[in-house]
Design a protein around this motif. Structure first.
Motif, PDB file in Angstrom:
ATOM      1  N   ILE A   1       0.840  -1.199   0.000  1.00 25.99           N
ATOM      2  CA  ILE A   1       0.000   0.000   0.000  1.00 25.99           C
ATOM      3  C   ILE A   1       0.876   1.251   0.000  1.00 25.99           C
ATOM      4  O   ILE A   1       0.591   2.236  -0.702  1.00 25.99           O
ATOM      5  N   ALA A   2       1.939   1.223   0.789  1.00 25.36           N
ATOM      6  CA  ALA A   2       2.845   2.380   0.858  1.00 25.36           C
ATOM      7  C   ALA A   2       3.443   2.680  -0.510  1.00 25.36           C
ATOM      8  O   ALA A   2       3.567   3.848  -0.905  1.00 25.36           O
ATOM      9  N   GLU A   3       3.810   1.654  -1.263  1.00 22.26           N
ATOM     10  CA  GLU A   3       4.380   1.852  -2.603  1.00 22.26           C
ATOM     11  C   GLU A   3       3.346   2.460  -3.548  1.00 22.26           C
ATOM     12  O   GLU A   3       3.651   3.373  -4.325  1.00 22.26           O
ATOM     13  N   LEU A   4       2.116   1.949  -3.496  1.00 21.82           N
ATOM     14  CA  LEU A   4       1.062   2.492  -4.366  1.00 21.82           C
ATOM     15  C   LEU A   4       0.763   3.948  -4.028  1.00 21.82           C
ATOM     16  O   LEU A   4       0.615   4.791  -4.916  1.00 21.82           O
ATOM     17  N   LEU A   5       0.672   4.249  -2.738  1.00 19.25           N
ATOM     18  CA  LEU A   5       0.393   5.618  -2.329  1.00 19.25           C
ATOM     19  C   LEU A   5       1.546   6.547  -2.685  1.00 19.25           C
ATOM     20  O   LEU A   5       1.326   7.705  -3.050  1.00 19.25           O
ATOM     21  N   ASP A   6       2.767   6.050  -2.608  1.00 16.40           N
ATOM     22  CA  ASP A   6       3.923   6.870  -2.972  1.00 16.40           C
ATOM     23  C   ASP A   6       3.847   7.287  -4.441  1.00 16.40           C
ATOM     24  O   ASP A   6       4.145   8.439  -4.791  1.00 16.40           O
ATOM     25  N   ALA A   7       3.417   6.353  -5.300  1.00 17.52           N
ATOM     26  CA  ALA A   7       3.245   6.682  -6.721  1.00 17.52           C
ATOM     27  C   ALA A   7       2.137   7.717  -6.897  1.00 17.52           C
ATOM     28  O   ALA A   7       2.242   8.635  -7.726  1.00 17.52           O
ATOM     29  N   PHE A   8       1.071   7.579  -6.119  1.00 19.77           N
ATOM     30  CA  PHE A   8      -0.025   8.551  -6.200  1.00 19.77           C
ATOM     31  C   PHE A   8       0.439   9.940  -5.774  1.00 19.77           C
ATOM     32  O   PHE A   8       0.141  10.939  -6.433  1.00 19.77           O
ATOM     33  N   TRP A   9       1.176  10.021  -4.672  1.00 18.32           N
ATOM     34  CA  TRP A   9       1.619  11.333  -4.181  1.00 18.32           C
ATOM     35  C   TRP A   9       2.587  11.996  -5.160  1.00 18.32           C
ATOM     36  O   TRP A   9       2.560  13.213  -5.325  1.00 18.32           O
ATOM     37  N   SER A  10       3.412  11.201  -5.808  1.00 15.59           N
ATOM     38  CA  SER A  10       4.326  11.764  -6.813  1.00 15.59           C
ATOM     39  C   SER A  10       3.534  12.335  -7.978  1.00 15.59           C
ATOM     40  O   SER A  10       3.822  13.432  -8.471  1.00 15.59           O
ATOM     41  N   ALA A  11       2.517  11.591  -8.424  1.00  8.82           N
ATOM     42  CA  ALA A  11       1.681  12.066  -9.528  1.00  8.82           C
ATOM     43  C   ALA A  11       0.900  13.310  -9.113  1.00  8.82           C
ATOM     44  O   ALA A  11       0.729  14.247  -9.897  1.00  8.82           O
ATOM     45  N   GLN A  12       0.428  13.337  -7.884  1.00  8.50           N
ATOM     46  CA  GLN A  12      -0.296  14.502  -7.376  1.00  8.50           C
ATOM     47  C   GLN A  12       0.601  15.734  -7.389  1.00  8.50           C
ATOM     48  O   GLN A  12       0.180  16.824  -7.775  1.00  8.50           O
ATOM     49  N   HIS A  13       1.856  15.552  -6.997  1.00  3.59           N
ATOM     50  CA  HIS A  13       2.797  16.668  -6.945  1.00  3.59           C
ATOM     51  C   HIS A  13       3.124  17.181  -8.337  1.00  3.59           C
ATOM     52  O   HIS A  13       3.248  18.396  -8.552  1.00  3.59           O
ATOM     53  N   GLU A  14       3.239  16.271  -9.292  1.00  2.14           N
ATOM     54  CA  GLU A  14       3.577  16.665 -10.662  1.00  2.14           C
ATOM     55  C   GLU A  14       2.411  17.340 -11.362  1.00  2.14           C
ATOM     56  O   GLU A  14       2.598  18.069 -12.333  1.00  2.14           O
TER      57      GLU A  14
ATOM     58  N   ASP B   1       2.389  27.237  -1.087  1.00  2.18           N
ATOM     59  CA  ASP B   1       2.645  27.691  -2.448  1.00  2.18           C
ATOM     60  C   ASP B   1       2.395  26.578  -3.459  1.00  2.18           C
ATOM     61  O   ASP B   1       1.769  26.800  -4.501  1.00  2.18           O
ATOM     62  N   ALA B   2       2.860  25.376  -3.159  1.00  5.88           N
ATOM     63  CA  ALA B   2       2.694  24.256  -4.088  1.00  5.88           C
ATOM     64  C   ALA B   2       1.227  23.880  -4.274  1.00  5.88           C
ATOM     65  O   ALA B   2       0.839  23.364  -5.322  1.00  5.88           O
ATOM     66  N   GLY B   3       0.403  24.150  -3.261  1.00  4.09           N
ATOM     67  CA  GLY B   3      -1.013  23.806  -3.346  1.00  4.09           C
ATOM     68  C   GLY B   3      -1.907  24.978  -3.697  1.00  4.09           C
ATOM     69  O   GLY B   3      -3.130  24.882  -3.531  1.00  4.09           O
ATOM     70  N   ASN B   4      -1.320  26.072  -4.195  1.00  5.15           N
ATOM     71  CA  ASN B   4      -2.093  27.269  -4.528  1.00  5.15           C
ATOM     72  C   ASN B   4      -2.972  27.693  -3.354  1.00  5.15           C
ATOM     73  O   ASN B   4      -4.168  27.937  -3.486  1.00  5.15           O
ATOM     74  N   ALA B   5      -2.349  27.738  -2.183  1.00  6.44           N
ATOM     75  CA  ALA B   5      -3.065  28.084  -0.963  1.00  6.44           C
ATOM     76  C   ALA B   5      -2.386  29.265  -0.277  1.00  6.44           C
ATOM     77  O   ALA B   5      -1.284  29.676  -0.649  1.00  6.44           O
ATOM     78  N   GLN B   6      -3.052  29.788   0.725  1.00  8.53           N
ATOM     79  CA  GLN B   6      -2.495  30.867   1.545  1.00  8.53           C
ATOM     80  C   GLN B   6      -2.377  30.368   2.977  1.00  8.53           C
ATOM     81  O   GLN B   6      -3.345  29.888   3.563  1.00  8.53           O
TER      82      GLN B   6
ATOM     83  N   VAL C   1      -6.597  17.383   0.164  1.00 10.53           N
ATOM     84  CA  VAL C   1      -5.611  16.614   0.920  1.00 10.53           C
ATOM     85  C   VAL C   1      -4.376  16.395   0.050  1.00 10.53           C
ATOM     86  O   VAL C   1      -4.462  15.804  -1.030  1.00 10.53           O
ATOM     87  N   ARG C   2      -3.222  16.865   0.523  1.00 11.90           N
ATOM     88  CA  ARG C   2      -1.983  16.737  -0.244  1.00 11.90           C
ATOM     89  C   ARG C   2      -0.853  16.229   0.648  1.00 11.90           C
ATOM     90  O   ARG C   2      -0.808  16.518   1.844  1.00 11.90           O
ATOM     91  N   SER C   3       0.055  15.487   0.021  1.00 11.03           N
ATOM     92  CA  SER C   3       1.261  15.065   0.722  1.00 11.03           C
ATOM     93  C   SER C   3       2.278  16.200   0.691  1.00 11.03           C
ATOM     94  O   SER C   3       2.511  16.813  -0.354  1.00 11.03           O
ATOM     95  N   GLN C   4       2.920  16.458   1.820  1.00 16.04           N
ATOM     96  CA  GLN C   4       3.937  17.504   1.867  1.00 16.04           C
ATOM     97  C   GLN C   4       5.317  16.983   1.476  1.00 16.04           C
ATOM     98  O   GLN C   4       6.219  17.777   1.185  1.00 16.04           O
ATOM     99  N   TRP C   5       5.487  15.659   1.408  1.00 14.28           N
ATOM    100  CA  TRP C   5       6.833  15.119   1.264  1.00 14.28           C
ATOM    101  C   TRP C   5       7.460  15.322  -0.108  1.00 14.28           C
ATOM    102  O   TRP C   5       8.658  15.633  -0.198  1.00 14.28           O
TER     103      TRP C   5
END
Length: 408
Positions: free
Chosen positions: A7-20, A222-227, A142-146
């Motif tokens: 699960i950690a590997e799958l979520l890691d791929a998701f968070w990378s895609a979310q960041h990109e 900044d990365a999430g277009n937030a204040q 919901v976003r990953s900060q890593w």
């Protein structure tokens, strides 16, 4: 543990895609509320605070708790050391920083406790599913900060190098209430130090954890277009010292709690209705503007005065909305939403019954000479006697009041 590793590997791929996938720059900005809200928004202990925030901000940016659980500290800097001079002139080194604090309660700490790891994972997932509605609707983002911390590690390192040498920031921190300043997502006010004279060249690094946390928080926003919205005066002062005086206010937690006490009998009502409230963006914007005006008016109030002023402002509105919801010359026979469709359907069914000879002729006469005429007459009644639609900031109150009435 093997399943959790997968699960950690799958979520890691998701968070990378979310960041990109960069956020839409034309979309309205989210609020990234500082303090405990970002990392712990989904925990039951913050349910009321989350509900309050959702009644004030159009959208919230929060930190993915699963990402924090599975994180390996990607991109975090090494520990910062500060030297202290002993009476014998020897130097003692004290190290601190997020790299030593981030392990508390994360997946790696459960490596020898499979049942504990599964329980913690299940708890996080349960909490997220309770907020599924506003998350899926984009009200809570919901976003990953890593990936951000890792991708901007060099920029964060540069920012910290300049900040620890910034005289204005150091002067501010020398007199600020450190108990209100975060040194990491889960730690506030902690100062790792010794009661000894500090090596002069190391002295600025005592502020490194606080200044890094601020830089990291601004990067995530900044990365999430937030204040980023500070939660207390100490954090606000630090942000204004680093940035400028355009940052005017903190997150009005105390005022929102008073508003919720009057307008929202339970946190679950606010969370459940968060999506519905935003379906009318104009009404919600009116509501937000009225709360902002109330915040400005109560900025210097003590707790007793704040409570009184919120009651004086809000209670009359609540009573007015309750009267509006309950008033109608024809009682509850009119349902404003979709009324035209209901009328046309009723008239169509009645005229069909007349044609089949199954309706009393006297009752048929009440419908008029035809379906269209009957529909028109009923609409005249609707416009004249049905309750007027509630608009503006009172529409938000109406949504909350109706939701509570249904729950009861």
């Amino acid at each position: 543990m093997r399943e959790l590793d997968n699960i950690a590997e799958l979520l890691d791929a998701f968070w990378s895609a979310q960041h990109e996938s960069a956020p839409d720059p034309t979309a309205s900005r989210s609020a990234f509320v500082g303090g405990w809200m970002g990392p712990f928004f989904s925990e039951p202990m913050l349910r009321h605070d989350l509900a309050d925030a959702l009644l004030y901000y159009p959208k919230l940016l929060v930190l993915d708790p699963l990402a924090d659980f599975f994180s390996r500290g990607e991109g975090l800097p090494g520990l910062w050391t500060v030297g202290y001079v002993r009476p014998d002139r020897e130097i003692n080194k004290v190290a601190s920083g997020p790299a030593m604090w981030r392990n508390h309660g994360n997946y790696e700490s459960f490596r020898n406790d499979a049942e504990g790891a599964a329980r913690r994972f299940a708890s996080i997932v349960d909490n997220l599913y309770l907020l599924e509605g506003p998350i899926r609707a984009g009200v809570i983002e919901v976003r990953s900060q890593w990936p951000i911390i890792s991708g901007r590690a060099r920029q964060l390192e540069t920012a910290l190098r300049f900040d620890v040498r910034n005289a204005a920031l150091q002067d501010y921190l020398a007199t600020a209430d450190a108990s209100g300043l975060h040194v990491w997502d889960s730690i506030t006010g902690l100062q790792v130090s010794m009661d000894l004279p500090v090596v002069r060249r190391d002295a600025p690094m005592r502020a490194a954890p606080i200044l890094y946390y601020l830089a990291k928080t601004l990067a995530v926003a900044d990365a999430g277009n937030a204040q980023y919205v500070p939660t207390n005066e100490a954090s606000l002062g630090l942000l204004r010292t680093k940035y400028n005086d355009a940052v005017a206010r903190t997150h009005p937690a105390a005022m929102l709690r008073e508003v919720a006490r009057i307008a929202v009998p339970s946190a679950d009502v606010a969370l459940r209705e968060a999506v519905a409230i935003r379906q009318s963006s104009d009404n919600f914007e009116d509501w937000r503007l009225s709360l902002q005006a109330l915040h400005r008016a109560t900025a210097s109030d003590d707790s007793h005065t704040l409570r009184e002023r919120v009651e004086e402002t809000l209670v009359p509105k609540v009573h007015s909305v309750e009267r509006e919801l309950g008033s109608s010359s024809l009682g509850s026979s009119f349902r404003k939403a979709g009324a035209d469709v209901v009328i046309d359907g009723a008239v169509g069914a009645a005229t069909g019954a007349i044609a089949a000879g199954s309706v009393d002729p006297g009752a048929a006469a009440l419908l008029g000479v035809g379906g269209a005429a009957a529909a028109g007459a009923l609409r005249w009644l609707l416009r004249q006697y049905a309750p007027a639609p509630i608009e503006g900031d009172q529409a938000v109150l109406a949504t909350l009041i109706k939701a509570q009435q249904i729950a009861e």
